[in-house]
Scaffold this motif. Structure first.
Motif, PDB file in Angstrom:
ATOM      1  N   MET A   1       0.840  -1.190   0.000  1.00 22.89           N
ATOM      2  CA  MET A   1       0.000   0.000   0.000  1.00 22.89           C
ATOM      3  C   MET A   1       0.873   1.238   0.000  1.00 22.89           C
ATOM      4  O   MET A   1       1.783   1.366   0.825  1.00 22.89           O
ATOM      5  CB  MET A   1      -0.894   0.013   1.246  1.00 22.89           C
ATOM      6  N   PRO A   2       0.660   2.209  -0.914  1.00 24.30           N
ATOM      7  CA  PRO A   2       1.486   3.412  -0.925  1.00 24.30           C
ATOM      8  C   PRO A   2       1.210   4.265   0.310  1.00 24.30           C
ATOM      9  O   PRO A   2       0.104   4.241   0.851  1.00 24.30           O
ATOM     10  CB  PRO A   2       1.030   4.120  -2.207  1.00 24.30           C
ATOM     11  N   PRO A   3       2.218   5.033   0.762  1.00 26.50           N
ATOM     12  CA  PRO A   3       1.999   5.902   1.914  1.00 26.50           C
ATOM     13  C   PRO A   3       1.011   7.000   1.575  1.00 26.50           C
ATOM     14  O   PRO A   3       0.808   7.329   0.401  1.00 26.50           O
ATOM     15  CB  PRO A   3       3.402   6.463   2.198  1.00 26.50           C
ATOM     16  N   PRO A   4       0.350   7.586   2.578  1.00 22.29           N
ATOM     17  CA  PRO A   4      -0.627   8.646   2.318  1.00 22.29           C
ATOM     18  C   PRO A   4       0.043   9.883   1.737  1.00 22.29           C
ATOM     19  O   PRO A   4       1.243  10.088   1.893  1.00 22.29           O
ATOM     20  CB  PRO A   4      -1.211   8.927   3.714  1.00 22.29           C
ATOM     21  N   ALA A   5      -0.766  10.694   1.058  1.00 22.16           N
ATOM     22  CA  ALA A   5      -0.252  11.922   0.467  1.00 22.16           C
ATOM     23  C   ALA A   5       0.245  12.868   1.548  1.00 22.16           C
ATOM     24  O   ALA A   5      -0.343  12.966   2.635  1.00 22.16           O
ATOM     25  CB  ALA A   5      -1.352  12.590  -0.360  1.00 22.16           C
ATOM     26  N   GLU A   6       1.334  13.574   1.238  1.00 21.86           N
ATOM     27  CA  GLU A   6       1.866  14.551   2.178  1.00 21.86           C
ATOM     28  C   GLU A   6       0.876  15.709   2.325  1.00 21.86           C
ATOM     29  O   GLU A   6       0.295  16.173   1.333  1.00 21.86           O
ATOM     30  CB  GLU A   6       3.205  15.088   1.675  1.00 21.86           C
ATOM     31  N   PRO A   7       0.679  16.181   3.548  1.00 17.06           N
ATOM     32  CA  PRO A   7      -0.245  17.309   3.726  1.00 17.06           C
ATOM     33  C   PRO A   7       0.358  18.612   3.223  1.00 17.06           C
ATOM     34  O   PRO A   7       1.581  18.788   3.214  1.00 17.06           O
ATOM     35  CB  PRO A   7      -0.456  17.347   5.244  1.00 17.06           C
ATOM     36  N   HIS A   8      -0.508  19.506   2.792  1.00 23.51           N
ATOM     37  CA  HIS A   8      -0.074  20.853   2.419  1.00 23.51           C
ATOM     38  C   HIS A   8      -0.043  21.706   3.680  1.00 23.51           C
ATOM     39  O   HIS A   8      -1.022  21.782   4.424  1.00 23.51           O
ATOM     40  CB  HIS A   8      -1.030  21.465   1.395  1.00 23.51           C
ATOM     41  N   ARG A   9       1.067  22.344   3.920  1.00 23.35           N
ATOM     42  CA  ARG A   9       1.249  23.107   5.155  1.00 23.35           C
ATOM     43  C   ARG A   9       1.366  24.596   4.850  1.00 23.35           C
ATOM     44  O   ARG A   9       2.048  25.001   3.898  1.00 23.35           O
ATOM     45  CB  ARG A   9       2.501  22.632   5.897  1.00 23.35           C
ATOM     46  N   THR A  10       0.715  25.414   5.679  1.00 27.36           N
ATOM     47  CA  THR A  10       0.828  26.865   5.603  1.00 27.36           C
ATOM     48  C   THR A  10       1.575  27.353   6.838  1.00 27.36           C
ATOM     49  O   THR A  10       1.147  27.098   7.968  1.00 27.36           O
ATOM     50  CB  THR A  10      -0.559  27.531   5.546  1.00 27.36           C
ATOM     51  N   VAL A  11       2.692  28.037   6.618  1.00 33.68           N
ATOM     52  CA  VAL A  11       3.551  28.490   7.702  1.00 33.68           C
ATOM     53  C   VAL A  11       3.391  29.999   7.874  1.00 33.68           C
ATOM     54  O   VAL A  11       3.462  30.755   6.903  1.00 33.68           O
ATOM     55  CB  VAL A  11       5.025  28.140   7.436  1.00 33.68           C
ATOM     56  N   VAL A  12       3.172  30.427   9.110  1.00 34.97           N
ATOM     57  CA  VAL A  12       3.057  31.844   9.442  1.00 34.97           C
ATOM     58  C   VAL A  12       4.003  32.132  10.607  1.00 34.97           C
ATOM     59  O   VAL A  12       3.924  31.464  11.649  1.00 34.97           O
ATOM     60  CB  VAL A  12       1.606  32.228   9.815  1.00 34.97           C
ATOM     61  N   ASP A  13       4.891  33.093  10.400  1.00 38.59           N
ATOM     62  CA  ASP A  13       5.857  33.469  11.445  1.00 38.59           C
ATOM     63  C   ASP A  13       6.652  32.264  11.945  1.00 38.59           C
ATOM     64  O   ASP A  13       6.898  32.117  13.158  1.00 38.59           O
ATOM     65  CB  ASP A  13       5.149  34.150  12.618  1.00 38.59           C
ATOM     66  N   GLY A  14       7.018  31.418  11.006  1.00 36.37           N
ATOM     67  CA  GLY A  14       7.861  30.283  11.355  1.00 36.37           C
ATOM     68  C   GLY A  14       7.141  29.098  11.969  1.00 36.37           C
ATOM     69  O   GLY A  14       7.784  28.113  12.328  1.00 36.37           O
ATOM     70  N   ARG A  15       5.809  29.173  12.074  1.00 39.68           N
ATOM     71  CA  ARG A  15       5.041  28.078  12.671  1.00 39.68           C
ATOM     72  C   ARG A  15       3.979  27.593  11.695  1.00 39.68           C
ATOM     73  O   ARG A  15       3.384  28.389  10.962  1.00 39.68           O
ATOM     74  CB  ARG A  15       4.365  28.529  13.967  1.00 39.68           C
ATOM     75  N   VAL A  16       3.737  26.273  11.692  1.00 34.65           N
ATOM     76  CA  VAL A  16       2.680  25.711  10.858  1.00 34.65           C
ATOM     77  C   VAL A  16       1.332  26.085  11.476  1.00 34.65           C
ATOM     78  O   VAL A  16       1.040  25.738  12.621  1.00 34.65           O
ATOM     79  CB  VAL A  16       2.807  24.179  10.747  1.00 34.65           C
TER      80      VAL A  16
END
Length: 616
Positions: A1-16
């Protein structure tokens, strides 16, 4: 089974600050949950979709075609009794085959189902039936029938009351015998994905329960993406067919979601109405599921029972070594040869007994409701049972995040379920978005759901944080945050969860609002206390006297010290009080889903709390 898709991350001021995962399946554009039994009967009529326990204790198979026929005949009965499309049918029963049958039959008749916990008081029952505007109610037994009957004067719209133990299902079948099949087909044809499927009432920890309006599309978005993501759980990847024994309440969205997911995926589903005494172990041994859904309490009990049994046999130290090996194995991304050898040794001696307690064939557990804790999660992984932790609410049709396959991270509740987005607001509150987010809270005056989202985002009331890879960690509830007299904000959840995992602890309530420091009330676990007393030859000491036992206090102090390592000095528990009375739903301290009613505990144990600060 392939691994799940990587999540899209939004970073603000150095934090997700925001994470999203694309859906694995497209949204359903037509039809409803009512179609699932009929689709199964058409596509795989001989597939076994249920196991039903007979009176002799054996489990009988129910095929897809047989289930669809039952759903159809009961739906005709509901139509014959005069229930119209959009009417609300309340279901008040334990976790049984008949519950699921009535759920799907009601949908096939175009109805909206309203779960009521079987342990609900007369007041709670009346409130839900009244607020939902239920036209009919099905209860399990005569005691529940009396509960509803005592409130009948305040329920002028309740036209029908049926009792399962008195043959309600057969009564409905007979009533619908003359109704043409086309009547059910027509009712099903009126339903769309956006049609309201159910009103599930919140647990009411801070007030009256609110009706969460969930649509057919909400459930389909949830179960379709969950089934696709957790492929090894719901699909047979060997000659051993996937199956699960459901023992959590169908009145709760978690159990309901998995039941619907099993019907959707044609997974053999059994129902266990009782978890008392030896009932559940016997049902697990007879049904032998391949996966389970559970709250942490169940997994904690299995572990503590196994530990207590080993200690009584004089093998407590051996069990502890096996537990440490399992935790190391479950934590290690690439176990060494020595660790694999130790794990193989203890698998024969210890781990297989753990799996046997779960039925013998369980390889996966979906766990939710509250955090399990890294230690137990790693222990079960090392013992050969992979735990998928999840996080969600009634308002989000159960899970919004889940441990991604092949990418576990203990101490978190995983990534967003495919099709879901998670946002952390400026104050740390967790916001959720996706096709599984409910239509809104039920407005009984207007008979509609009032939206509770802003641009599709639902504020959960929970506090959390996202790490650099998008894993969510829940840190507490906004309403539960304590503010000490020194102005320090304290989230009690992590401390309480850690202590609750101790075999001597049933529940823990951390207090400290407007106080100089943090303290805790610890309700002792009766079974754990009896075992502790027996092993230390203190049977002659009454249970209530043990609250002052120096050895017991020292044991709990060590547990408190371990919990305090999670937080800063200002947030740590400085003192605690032991209670021999366990918190209960009957006493008003727990909701039917076993959530703490914090305000009620603080009110009823005000004297004990004041004593903790007597010397300040």
């Amino acid at each position: 089974m392939p691994p799940p898709a990587e999540p899209h991350r939004t970073v603000v001021d150095g934090r997700v600050r925001e994470v999203s995962v694309p859906p694995l399946v497209p949204p359903v554009r037509r039809g409803s949950l009512a179609d699932l039994p009929y689709d199964n009967a058409r596509d795989a009529p001989g597939a076994v979709v249920f196991g039903r326990k007979r009176r002799d204790g054996a489990w009988a198979d129910v095929t897809a075609s047989a289930f669809a026929a039952e759903v159809h005949s009961v739906a005709k009965g509901l139509i014959a009794e005069g229930l119209r499309p959009g009417d609300r049918l309340a279901l008040m029963a334990r976790t049984t085959y008949e519950w699921t049958l009535l759920d799907f039959a009601a949908w096939a008749a175009g109805l909206i189902t309203v779960p009521v916990y079987p342990t609900s008081s007369a007041f709670q029952t009346r409130w839900i039936l009244q607020d939902s505007g239920a036209t009919a109610c099905v209860v399990e037994d005569t005691a529940q029938a009396r509960t509803v009957s005592t409130e009948r004067r305040g329920l002028p719209g309740l036209a029908h009351l049926w009792v399962l133990d008195s043959g309600a299902v057969d009564q409905l079948r007979r009533a619908g015998a003359h109704v043409p099949d086309e009547a059910v087909t027509a009712r099903r044809g009126l339903l769309t994905p956006d049609t309201l499927a159910t009103l599930i009432y919140t647990s009411g920890t801070t007030g009256r329960p609110k009706g969460c309006a969930l649509t057919h599309a909400n459930f389909l978005a949830e179960v379709d993406n969950a089934v696709a993501l957790l492929h090894p759980v719901f699909r047979s990847v060997s000659e051993e067919p996937a199956s699960t024994l459901l023992f959590l309440p169908l009145s709760h969205v978690f159990g309901r979601m998995v039941a619907i997911g099993c019907v959707r995926a044609r997974v053999r589903l059994g129902h266990a109405p009782s978890i008392e005494n030896d009932d559940l172990p016997s049902d697990l041994a007879g049904f032998r599921p391949t996966f389970l859904l559970a709250i942490p309490y169940v997994l904690e009990k299995v572990f503590h029972t196994a530990r207590a049994t080993a200690e009584r046999m004089g093998r407590g130290s051996s069990f502890d070594r096996a537990a440490r090996v399992a935790e190391r194995y479950g934590h290690a991304p690439a176990p060494s040869f020595g660790l694999r050898a130790a794990r193989a040794l203890y698998d024969r001696l210890v781990y297989r007994r753990i799996r046997a307690a779960l039925g013998g064939r369980v390889r996966y557990v979906i766990c939710g409701g509250s955090p399990l804790g890294a230690r137990l999660s790693e222990f079960y992984a090392g013992a050969g049972v992979e735990v998928f932790e999840g996080y969600g609410l009634t308002e989000t049709t159960a899970a919004s995040t889940v441990t991604p396959p092949q990418r576990p991270r203990t101490g978190t509740v995983g990534w967003p379920l495919p099709g879901t987005a998670v946002r952390i607001a400026d104050d740390g509150e967790v916001w959720l978005k996706g096709g599984h987010v409910f239509a809104g809270y039920w407005d009984s005056q207007r008979g509609v759901a009032l939206p509770a989202t802003t641009e599709g985002w639902f504020p959960t009331g929970d506090l959390g944080a996202l790490d650099d890879e998008g894993y969510l960690r829940i840190t507490g509830r906004k309403k539960d945050v304590l503010i000490t007299s020194a102005g320090k904000n304290v989230a009690p959840g992590p401390l309480e969860d850690w202590l609750r995992a101790h075999p001597l602890v049933s529940q823990c309530v951390v207090v400290g609002d407007n106080r100089p420091y943090v303290t805790a009330l610890i309700a002792l676990d009766h079974e754990g206390l009896v075992h502790w007393r027996r092993m230390r030859k203190k049977d002659h000491i009454a249970l209530w006297e043990l609250t002052g036992d120096e050895e017991l206090l020292a044991t709990l102090q060590r547990a408190v010290d371990e919990a305090n390592r999670l937080v800063s000095r200002a947030e740590s528990i400085r003192a605690f009080r032991l209670l021999t009375t366990e918190f209960s739903e009957a006493a008003g301290h727990l909701t039917p889903s076993l959530k703490l009613k914090r305000a009620a505990v603080v009110r009823d144990f005000a004297r004990e709390i004041d004593a903790l600060y007597a010397g300040e």
